[in-house]
Design an enzyme around this catalytic site. Structure first.
Site, PDB file in Angstrom:
ATOM      1  N   LYS A  88     -11.850  10.333  23.064  1.00 40.63           N
ATOM      2  CA  LYS A  88     -11.533   9.738  24.369  1.00 40.63           C
ATOM      3  C   LYS A  88     -10.244  10.345  24.929  1.00 40.63           C
ATOM      4  O   LYS A  88     -10.156  10.677  26.106  1.00 40.63           O
ATOM      5  CB  LYS A  88     -11.344   8.239  24.191  1.00 40.63           C
ATOM      6  CG  LYS A  88     -12.243   7.435  25.096  1.00 40.63           C
ATOM      7  CD  LYS A  88     -12.414   6.047  24.594  1.00 40.63           C
ATOM      8  CE  LYS A  88     -11.546   5.069  25.259  1.00 40.63           C
ATOM      9  NZ  LYS A  88     -11.798   3.681  24.875  1.00 40.63           N
ATOM     10  N   ASP A 113     -10.684  -0.270  29.119  1.00 40.09           N
ATOM     11  CA  ASP A 113     -11.798  -0.983  28.500  1.00 40.09           C
ATOM     12  C   ASP A 113     -13.015  -0.752  29.387  1.00 40.09           C
ATOM     13  O   ASP A 113     -12.911  -0.803  30.616  1.00 40.09           O
ATOM     14  CB  ASP A 113     -11.494  -2.473  28.348  1.00 40.09           C
ATOM     15  CG  ASP A 113     -12.300  -3.086  27.211  1.00 40.09           C
ATOM     16  OD1 ASP A 113     -12.582  -2.394  26.223  1.00 40.09           O
ATOM     17  OD2 ASP A 113     -12.666  -4.275  27.311  1.00 40.09           O
TER      18      ASP A 113
HETATM   19  P1  IMP Z   1     -14.484   1.448  25.282  1.00 46.44           P
HETATM   20  O1  IMP Z   1     -13.872   0.273  25.939  1.00 46.44           O
HETATM   21  O2  IMP Z   1     -14.202   2.739  26.016  1.00 46.44           O
HETATM   22  O3  IMP Z   1     -14.179   1.528  23.814  1.00 46.44           O
HETATM   23  O4  IMP Z   1     -16.049   1.291  25.425  1.00 46.44           O
HETATM   24  C1  IMP Z   1     -16.751   0.213  24.849  1.00 46.44           C
HETATM   25  C2  IMP Z   1     -18.167   0.650  24.554  1.00 46.44           C
HETATM   26  O5  IMP Z   1     -18.833   0.974  25.784  1.00 46.44           O
HETATM   27  C3  IMP Z   1     -18.288   1.907  23.698  1.00 46.44           C
HETATM   28  O6  IMP Z   1     -18.286   1.599  22.346  1.00 46.44           O
HETATM   29  C4  IMP Z   1     -19.631   2.465  24.141  1.00 46.44           C
HETATM   30  O7  IMP Z   1     -20.666   1.805  23.476  1.00 46.44           O
HETATM   31  C5  IMP Z   1     -19.688   2.082  25.600  1.00 46.44           C
HETATM   32  N1  IMP Z   1     -19.202   3.186  26.440  1.00 46.44           N
HETATM   33  C6  IMP Z   1     -17.970   3.329  26.983  1.00 46.44           C
HETATM   34  N2  IMP Z   1     -17.889   4.453  27.710  1.00 46.44           N
HETATM   35  C7  IMP Z   1     -19.096   5.047  27.617  1.00 46.44           C
HETATM   36  C8  IMP Z   1     -19.627   6.250  28.150  1.00 46.44           C
HETATM   37  O8  IMP Z   1     -18.984   7.032  28.861  1.00 46.44           O
HETATM   38  N3  IMP Z   1     -20.911   6.500  27.827  1.00 46.44           N
HETATM   39  C9  IMP Z   1     -21.671   5.695  27.059  1.00 46.44           C
HETATM   40  N4  IMP Z   1     -21.217   4.569  26.527  1.00 46.44           N
HETATM   41  C10 IMP Z   1     -19.930   4.239  26.810  1.00 46.44           C
END
Ligand code: IMP
Length: 193
Positions: free
Chosen positions: A12, A68
């Site tokens: 990320k 998030d």
């Molecule tokens: P986070 O808040 O960025 O950690 O995202 C939470 C969850 O959303 C991740 O574990 C993924 O399952 C999903 N997610 C976030 N960003 C993406 C993306 O760009 N593509 C696909 N799934 C995503």
């Protein structure tokens, strides 16, 4: 300028480093020798983003940001939303999470969905929120090998391919995260002038 990104996720951080202007160097929690996991205990994306940026402020007193993201599906009343990472429960992983979404939508005609990212930036004593949204639909079967998470089942509007069928450069031109990030970068550029 260095800016702390409240994450341990190197992929990320790499994705975000490729979006921000050259003058901004992204520093992760690992770069600060911080191995603690920040608990995500709020029930909104905004709440969790704030919680994570505040964690860095409390611990390091540094300007920082946290994000998030959730996949919000219309026919599932916005689920998995803030619970996107752990949608399939204790034994969740990307594969099981996608499987559950496809099962829950199997009888549904409405496959509209959106990815939404909220960034919480702590800058010179104040917290600012930025939102990025990309609208699209959940496809019937997984397509593509790139990306992560729900990428193989999410097709952005007017694209004809899923996020997992795009390379990172193409995904970054329209992704939820890059849209939120661009707003944050604009804000930071205005602060410097
Ligand atoms: P986070 O808040 O960025 O950690 O995202 C939470 C969850 O959303 C991740 O574990 C993924 O399952 C999903 N997610 C976030 N960003 C993406 C993306 O760009 N593509 C696909 N799934 C995503």
């Amino acid at each position: 300028m260095q800016l702390v990104f409240a994450t341990h996720n190197k992929n990320k951080a790499k994705e975000i480093q490729s979006i921000v202007p050259n003058g901004i160097q992204i520093v992760t929690l690992d770069d600060l020798n911080c191995t603690e996991d920040i608990p995500e205990t709020e029930n909104t994306l905004e709440g969790n983003a704030r919680l994570k940026s505040q964690f860095v402020v409390d611990k390091f007193k540094l300007n920082c940001f946290a994000d998030d993201t959730g996949l919000e599906i219309e026919a599932l009343n916005g689920e998995p939303g803030v619970y996107s990472a752990r949608y399939a429960g204790e034994s969740c992983n990307a594969d099981r999470n996608m499987q559950l979404v496809l099962e829950n939508l199997s009888e549904m005609e409405n496959r509209n969905a959106q990815f939404r990212t909220v960034i919480s930036l702590f800058w010179e004593g104040e917290t600012h929120l930025f939102e990025g949204v990309v609208k699209g639909r959940i496809v019937e079967e997984r397509r593509g090998k790139d990306g992560f998470g729900y990428d193989p089942i999410f097709e952005p509007e007017n694209c004809g391919k899923t996020f997992a069928e795009m390379d990172l450069v193409e995904k970054n031109t329209l992704s939820h995260r890059s849209r939120a990030l661009k707003k944050m970068v604009e804000f930071l550029q205005n602060q410097k002038n």
